[in-house]
Design a protein around this motif. Structure first.
Motif, mmCIF file in Angstrom:
data_model
loop_
_atom_site.group_PDB
_atom_site.id
_atom_site.type_symbol
_atom_site.label_atom_id
_atom_site.label_comp_id
_atom_site.label_asym_id
_atom_site.label_seq_id
_atom_site.Cartn_x
_atom_site.Cartn_y
_atom_site.Cartn_z
ATOM 1 N N LEU A 63 -27.622 9.654 -62.963
ATOM 2 C CA LEU A 63 -29.062 9.812 -63.160
ATOM 3 C C LEU A 63 -29.384 11.166 -63.795
ATOM 4 O O LEU A 63 -30.207 11.259 -64.713
ATOM 5 C CB LEU A 63 -29.788 9.670 -61.819
ATOM 6 C CG LEU A 63 -29.757 8.266 -61.196
ATOM 7 C CD1 LEU A 63 -30.303 8.303 -59.776
ATOM 8 C CD2 LEU A 63 -30.538 7.270 -62.042
ATOM 9 N N LEU A 64 -28.730 12.215 -63.307
ATOM 10 C CA LEU A 64 -28.933 13.542 -63.899
ATOM 11 C C LEU A 64 -28.494 13.563 -65.365
ATOM 12 O O LEU A 64 -29.180 14.127 -66.225
ATOM 13 C CB LEU A 64 -28.140 14.591 -63.120
ATOM 14 C CG LEU A 64 -28.681 15.022 -61.763
ATOM 15 C CD1 LEU A 64 -27.668 15.911 -61.057
ATOM 16 C CD2 LEU A 64 -30.006 15.756 -61.900
ATOM 17 N N ALA A 65 -27.353 12.941 -65.648
ATOM 18 C CA ALA A 65 -26.823 12.926 -67.012
ATOM 19 C C ALA A 65 -27.732 12.145 -67.955
ATOM 20 O O ALA A 65 -27.887 12.516 -69.127
ATOM 21 C CB ALA A 65 -25.420 12.323 -67.020
ATOM 22 N N LEU A 66 -28.347 11.079 -67.453
ATOM 23 C CA LEU A 66 -29.262 10.300 -68.284
ATOM 24 C C LEU A 66 -30.452 11.152 -68.709
ATOM 25 O O LEU A 66 -30.888 11.102 -69.868
ATOM 26 C CB LEU A 66 -29.732 9.061 -67.513
ATOM 27 C CG LEU A 66 -30.590 8.050 -68.267
ATOM 28 C CD1 LEU A 66 -29.890 7.553 -69.519
ATOM 29 C CD2 LEU A 66 -30.943 6.887 -67.359
ATOM 30 N N GLY A 67 -30.976 11.940 -67.761
ATOM 31 C CA GLY A 67 -32.042 12.870 -68.118
ATOM 32 C C GLY A 67 -31.553 13.959 -69.057
ATOM 33 O O GLY A 67 -32.258 14.350 -69.995
ATOM 34 N N MET A 68 -30.336 14.460 -68.829
ATOM 35 C CA MET A 68 -29.764 15.517 -69.661
ATOM 36 C C MET A 68 -29.500 15.048 -71.091
ATOM 37 O O MET A 68 -29.532 15.843 -72.033
ATOM 38 C CB MET A 68 -28.451 15.997 -69.032
ATOM 39 C CG MET A 68 -27.784 17.167 -69.736
ATOM 40 S SD MET A 68 -28.722 18.704 -69.598
ATOM 41 C CE MET A 68 -28.437 19.099 -67.860
ATOM 42 N N LEU A 69 -29.246 13.762 -71.267
ATOM 43 C CA LEU A 69 -28.962 13.224 -72.598
ATOM 44 C C LEU A 69 -30.086 13.534 -73.580
ATOM 45 O O LEU A 69 -29.827 13.876 -74.742
ATOM 46 C CB LEU A 69 -28.737 11.712 -72.504
ATOM 47 C CG LEU A 69 -28.596 10.955 -73.844
ATOM 48 C CD1 LEU A 69 -27.343 11.413 -74.586
ATOM 49 C CD2 LEU A 69 -28.561 9.456 -73.595
ATOM 50 N N ILE A 77 -30.749 21.843 -74.286
ATOM 51 C CA ILE A 77 -30.002 21.761 -73.026
ATOM 52 C C ILE A 77 -30.990 22.002 -71.885
ATOM 53 O O ILE A 77 -32.050 22.609 -72.091
ATOM 54 C CB ILE A 77 -28.861 22.800 -72.993
ATOM 55 C CG1 ILE A 77 -27.801 22.424 -71.967
ATOM 56 C CG2 ILE A 77 -29.401 24.207 -72.737
ATOM 57 C CD1 ILE A 77 -26.519 23.228 -72.114
ATOM 58 N N ASP A 78 -30.667 21.532 -70.699
ATOM 59 C CA ASP A 78 -31.512 21.755 -69.526
ATOM 60 C C ASP A 78 -30.639 22.239 -68.380
ATOM 61 O O ASP A 78 -29.946 21.458 -67.742
ATOM 62 C CB ASP A 78 -32.253 20.464 -69.150
ATOM 63 C CG ASP A 78 -33.296 20.704 -68.066
ATOM 64 O OD1 ASP A 78 -33.321 21.813 -67.503
ATOM 65 O OD2 ASP A 78 -34.096 19.788 -67.794
ATOM 66 N N LEU A 79 -30.698 23.536 -68.130
ATOM 67 C CA LEU A 79 -29.892 24.147 -67.070
ATOM 68 C C LEU A 79 -30.573 24.087 -65.706
ATOM 69 O O LEU A 79 -29.980 24.487 -64.709
ATOM 70 C CB LEU A 79 -29.612 25.617 -67.411
ATOM 71 C CG LEU A 79 -28.817 25.882 -68.697
ATOM 72 C CD1 LEU A 79 -28.688 27.379 -68.917
ATOM 73 C CD2 LEU A 79 -27.449 25.234 -68.640
ATOM 74 N N SER A 80 -31.783 23.561 -65.660
ATOM 75 C CA SER A 80 -32.570 23.652 -64.431
ATOM 76 C C SER A 80 -32.519 22.396 -63.565
ATOM 77 O O SER A 80 -33.130 22.369 -62.494
ATOM 78 C CB SER A 80 -34.036 23.941 -64.782
ATOM 79 O OG SER A 80 -34.611 22.860 -65.502
ATOM 80 N N VAL A 81 -31.803 21.348 -63.988
ATOM 81 C CA VAL A 81 -31.902 20.062 -63.279
ATOM 82 C C VAL A 81 -31.436 20.149 -61.821
ATOM 83 O O VAL A 81 -32.026 19.516 -60.943
ATOM 84 C CB VAL A 81 -31.140 18.948 -64.031
ATOM 85 C CG1 VAL A 81 -31.819 18.626 -65.348
ATOM 86 C CG2 VAL A 81 -29.670 19.317 -64.252
ATOM 87 N N GLY A 82 -30.404 20.914 -61.543
ATOM 88 C CA GLY A 82 -29.938 21.056 -60.164
ATOM 89 C C GLY A 82 -30.976 21.726 -59.289
ATOM 90 O O GLY A 82 -31.208 21.313 -58.135
ATOM 91 N N SER A 83 -31.641 22.747 -59.819
ATOM 92 C CA SER A 83 -32.674 23.450 -59.057
ATOM 93 C C SER A 83 -33.930 22.599 -58.909
ATOM 94 O O SER A 83 -34.597 22.649 -57.868
ATOM 95 C CB SER A 83 -33.014 24.773 -59.752
ATOM 96 O OG SER A 83 -31.892 25.628 -59.784
ATOM 97 N N ILE A 261 -24.032 17.805 -67.873
ATOM 98 C CA ILE A 261 -23.719 18.155 -69.269
ATOM 99 C C ILE A 261 -22.352 17.595 -69.647
ATOM 100 O O ILE A 261 -22.168 17.030 -70.726
ATOM 101 C CB ILE A 261 -23.753 19.685 -69.463
ATOM 102 C CG1 ILE A 261 -25.176 20.213 -69.275
ATOM 103 C CG2 ILE A 261 -23.221 20.073 -70.842
ATOM 104 C CD1 ILE A 261 -25.260 21.724 -69.146
ATOM 105 N N ALA A 262 -21.388 17.736 -68.737
ATOM 106 C CA ALA A 262 -20.035 17.224 -69.003
ATOM 107 C C ALA A 262 -20.052 15.721 -69.240
ATOM 108 O O ALA A 262 -19.398 15.220 -70.167
ATOM 109 C CB ALA A 262 -19.120 17.564 -67.824
#
Length: 330
Positions: A63-69, A77-83, A261-262
């Motif tokens: 789910l996170l990767a789908l948003g990061m795509l 890039i979005d470095l804030s998704v974990g926070s 991201i990976a």
């Protein structure tokens, strides 16, 4: 001479077709090879329970990767998704557990907080004209994490209502509901990126931002949409996480942006923008989950697992760089 020229052209066509095939299905081939190797090395790998366990474990990162795509498709890039995941679930915990309000309201708070921080990323990038989303999302990453620690005095929240736990806890037969959610979201995003104007604009901006602007695309508006969706997906992943562990804690999602991201890059997307698919991203998330699961079955230490994942990320980015060089030559 003509025969030589014909043979040469046919060879070039075959080479290009092989390259295209590998470009489209390389991640899937890699996943199949990885599964084959792990099946040989461990008799516990290819079992229904373990496969469903992998599906459940991969859901949050998928789910996170789908948003990061989406940001990566725009060469961002979005470095804030974990926070964002952390602040979303902490505020949901305050509303639904500490304040005892209806679970639906808690879920809405979680998703709206994610959307807000994603929107904030887009506004900071477009209105302040920051040079790269690395800066804006790095700032938001620290703001959201700090707030997650402040609002609960760094204390976890547990005992969520069943309705909130449902997505991360329940199964349909042997299949986790969380993975069914992943499939539904990936289908929606596939339609969004391939069948809507905004989806096409996202690819166009990643291909050439200036050309997209000159062609009449409202680049700033699209970028705000992109980062808002990324924030929404982070909060949705947080909702699944709460269902799995029945608690929310302010350090949740720490470094999750790296796995996201990976997954996107391993799945064939390009850091240069304009290249990437929804299904490639899913395969990338599954590769990471399968790799971690297999290493656990083989009793490989967590430290070594981190090193292996790091190597895979570097290899995926290197492949992307080579692909970009060759495309420029062609």
């Amino acid at each position: 001479m003509r025969e030589l020229a014909v043979n040469s052209s046919e060879t070039n066509v075959e080479k290009k077709s092989v390259k295209n095939y590998l470009s489209k299905f390389g991640a899937l081939i890699g996943l199949l090879i990885l599964c084959t190797v792990l099946t040989i090395l461990s008799d516990k790998f290819l079992t229904i329970n373990n496969i469903m366990n992998i599906a459940r474990q991969s859901s949050i990162n998928a789910l996170l990767a789908l948003g990061m795509l989406l940001p990566i498709l725009t060469a961002g890039i979005d470095l804030s998704v974990g926070s964002i995941l952390a602040i979303s679930i902490m505020l949901m915990g305050i509303v639904s557990v500490n304040m005892g309000m209806h679970p639906i309201l808690g879920i809405l708070v979680c998703l709206l907080v994610g959307c807000f921080f994603g929107w904030l990323n887009g506004i900071l990038l477009t209105k302040l004209k920051l040079p790269h989303p690395f800066i804006s999302t790095l700032g938001t990453m620290n703001i959201a994490r700090g707030l997650a620690l402040i609002v609960t005095a760094a204390a976890p929240i547990a005992g969520f209502p069943y309705l909130i736990q449902f997505l991360g806890r329940e199964f349909v037969g042997p299949i986790p509901v969380s993975f069914l959610l992943v499939i539904v979201m990936y289908i929606i995003f596939h339609i969004f990126l391939t069948r809507t104007k905004t989806g096409r604009y996202i690819y166009a901006i990643g291909g050439n931002k200036e050309a997209a602007h000159l062609s009449g695309i409202n680049v700033d508006r699209v970028l705000v949409i992109v980062y808002t969706i990324s924030g929404f997906m982070a909060s949705l992943a947080g909702l699944v996480m709460v269902g799995r562990v029945n608690s929310a804690f302010p350090l949740a999602g720490l470094s999750y942006e790296l796995d996201a991201i990976a997954a996107v890059i391993i799945g064939g997307a390009s850091f240069f923008g304009g290249v990437g698919t929804v299904w490639g991203t899913l395969i990338g998330a599954l590769i990471i989950a399968v790799l971690r699961n297999g290493l656990n079955l083989l009793n490989v230490s967590a430290d070594f697992q981190m090193a292996v994942i790091g190597f895979v990320i570097i290899a995926a980015v290197y492949v992307d760089v080579i692909r970009q060089r060759k495309s420029k030559k062609d």
